[in-house]
Write an enzyme that holds these catalytic residues in place. Structure first.
Site, PDB file in Angstrom:
ATOM      1  N   ASN A 221      60.115 -57.132  57.112  1.00 18.74           N
ATOM      2  CA  ASN A 221      60.930 -57.984  56.057  1.00 18.74           C
ATOM      3  C   ASN A 221      60.240 -57.820  54.584  1.00 18.74           C
ATOM      4  OD1 ASN A 221      62.326 -59.645  54.582  1.00 18.74           O
ATOM      5  ND2 ASN A 221      61.378 -61.718  55.836  1.00 18.74           N
ATOM      6  N   TRP A 222      60.641 -57.204  53.840  1.00 18.70           N
ATOM      7  CA  TRP A 222      59.869 -56.634  52.550  1.00 18.70           C
ATOM      8  C   TRP A 222      60.356 -57.858  51.630  1.00 18.70           C
ATOM      9  CZ3 TRP A 222      61.119 -51.115  51.001  1.00 18.70           C
ATOM     10  CH2 TRP A 222      60.532 -50.221  51.840  1.00 18.70           C
ATOM     11  N   LYS A 223      61.343 -58.742  51.980  1.00 21.35           N
ATOM     12  CA  LYS A 223      61.579 -59.922  50.951  1.00 21.35           C
ATOM     13  C   LYS A 223      61.978 -59.285  49.699  1.00 21.35           C
ATOM     14  CE  LYS A 223      58.746 -62.902  53.954  1.00 21.35           C
ATOM     15  NZ  LYS A 223      58.076 -64.202  53.932  1.00 21.35           N
TER      16      LYS A 223
ATOM     17  N   HIS B  26      66.462 -66.890  57.945  1.00 15.69           N
ATOM     18  CA  HIS B  26      65.157 -66.844  57.490  1.00 15.69           C
ATOM     19  C   HIS B  26      64.716 -68.316  56.921  1.00 15.69           C
ATOM     20  CE1 HIS B  26      61.268 -66.209  55.569  1.00 15.69           C
ATOM     21  NE2 HIS B  26      61.154 -65.060  56.485  1.00 15.69           N
TER      22      HIS B  26
ATOM     23  N   GLU C 241      63.048 -69.071  54.684  1.00 15.83           N
ATOM     24  CA  GLU C 241      63.232 -69.042  52.883  1.00 15.83           C
ATOM     25  C   GLU C 241      64.374 -69.329  52.693  1.00 15.83           C
ATOM     26  OE1 GLU C 241      60.946 -65.613  52.297  1.00 15.83           O
ATOM     27  OE2 GLU C 241      59.109 -66.470  53.055  1.00 15.83           O
TER      28      GLU C 241
ATOM     29  N   GLU D 180      59.668 -67.953  64.028  1.00 18.18           N
ATOM     30  CA  GLU D 180      58.741 -67.876  62.910  1.00 18.18           C
ATOM     31  C   GLU D 180      58.416 -69.269  62.498  1.00 18.18           C
ATOM     32  OE1 GLU D 180      59.343 -63.858  60.604  1.00 18.18           O
ATOM     33  OE2 GLU D 180      60.479 -65.430  59.633  1.00 18.18           O
TER      34      GLU D 180
ATOM     35  N   GLY E  53      53.535 -66.316  55.768  1.00 13.90           N
ATOM     36  CA  GLY E  53      52.504 -66.148  54.170  1.00 13.90           C
ATOM     37  C   GLY E  53      51.389 -66.934  54.009  1.00 13.90           C
TER      38      GLY E  53
ATOM     39  N   SER F 188      52.676 -64.311  59.616  1.00 13.54           N
ATOM     40  CA  SER F 188      51.132 -63.734  59.302  1.00 13.54           C
ATOM     41  C   SER F 188      50.920 -62.763  60.648  1.00 13.54           C
ATOM     42  CB  SER F 188      50.245 -64.800  59.128  1.00 13.54           C
ATOM     43  OG  SER F 188      50.405 -65.697  58.004  1.00 13.54           O
TER      44      SER F 188
HETATM   45  P1  PGA Z   1      54.575 -63.046  56.763  1.00 16.92           P
HETATM   46  O1  PGA Z   1      56.222 -63.182  56.532  1.00 16.92           O
HETATM   47  O2  PGA Z   1      54.238 -61.869  57.892  1.00 16.92           O
HETATM   48  O3  PGA Z   1      54.104 -62.508  55.299  1.00 16.92           O
HETATM   49  O4  PGA Z   1      53.904 -64.287  57.037  1.00 16.92           O
HETATM   50  C1  PGA Z   1      56.912 -63.036  57.731  1.00 16.92           C
HETATM   51  C2  PGA Z   1      58.417 -63.481  57.368  1.00 16.92           C
HETATM   52  O5  PGA Z   1      58.672 -64.288  56.754  1.00 16.92           O
HETATM   53  O6  PGA Z   1      59.259 -62.864  57.863  1.00 16.92           O
END
Ligand code: PGA
Length: 247
Positions: free
Chosen positions: A9-11, A95, A97, A165, A171, A210
């Site tokens: 997931n490159w965001k 997600h 976010e 998640e 993150g 993470s």
């Molecule tokens: P992360 O993000 O690996 O940087 O914790 C995972 C995600 O949000 O899909």
């Protein structure tokens, strides 16, 4: 036997030149006897670039969100059919976010999953609790509410993918221990089995939060962890390749 899916997931990261380097390093570093499925989810403006650079390779591409609408006057939105037209095999929905910054409800996430399945694209539905909810003993209740909202709106579960998640692990460098993650993954599978035993058996449940080369092997060894949804480590070819190698 469920196949492992390693998804990046490159965001909101990348550029034409950075993506070109990252993808060429990933392509060059993939093992000849690749035993898992590999997916990258770039920001939507780069889907065509992924199609150009990844077409004919083992690496699939997908998007990070989709509209709940099929078409029409919805400025800024992308429909499931458009993403399917871009040859996306998977699309991330719900997600944390998006739930946090765009106030996406579980019902909205469910509608997105439904749109995708309707055009043959697999939704990766994300669920997960905040730290406060975990500390309050609410983890199962929260993920059950998020998952049930989706299951309630789907007639067929074929093609559905889940990602657990924990919000506190995204993150932050804090990972759920393999045992903690397994407990929730097992719980999610049981919930699906309550509706459809065969679908639950086939369902891929990814872990995200993470995941890194040094914890991937242990996490992926758990019986109900069928892959990873990887943020930060998916932007570094060496880390992404090391996670693929650990699967
Ligand atoms: P992360 O993000 O690996 O940087 O914790 C995972 C995600 O949000 O899909």
């Amino acid at each position: 036997m469920r196949r492992t899916l390693i998804a990046g997931n490159w965001k909101m990261n990348g550029s034409f030149s950075a993506n070109r380097s990252l993808l060429s390093e990933i392509k060059a570093g993939l093992p000849a006897n690749l035993e898992c499925d590999v997916l990258v989810c770039p920001p939507a403006p780069y889907l065509a670039q992924c199609a150009e650079l990844l077409g004919g390779t083992a690496v699939m591409w997908g998007a990070q969100d989709v509209s709940v609408h099929a078409q029409g006057a919805f400025t800024g939105e992308m429909s499931a059919a458009m993403l399917q037209d871009c040859a996306c095999k998977y699309v991330i929905v719900g997600h944390s976010e998006r739930r946090a910054y765009h106030a996406e409800s579980s019902e909205l996430v469910a509608q997105k999953a439904r749109q995708l399945l309707g055009v043959g694209v697999k939704p990766i539905v994300c669920v997960g609790e905040t730290l406060e909810q975990r500390e309050g003993g609410l983890t199962n209740q929260v993920v059950a509410e998020q998952l049930n909202a989706v299951l309630d709106q789907l007639d067929v579960l074929e093609g559905l993918v889940l990602a657990y998640e924990p919000v506190w692990a995204i993150g932050t460098g804090k990972t759920a221990t393999p045992a903690m993650a397994q407990e929730v993954h097992g719980f999610l599978r049981q919930l699906v089995a309550g509706r459809d035993v065969a679908a639950a058996e086939k369902l891929q449940i990814l872990y995200g939060g993470s995941m890194k080369p040094d914890n991937a092997r242990e996490l992926l060894a758990m019986p109900d962890i069928d892959g990873g949804l990887i943020g930060g480590a998916a932007l570094k070819s060496q880390d992404f390749l090391a996670i693929i190698a650990a699967s």
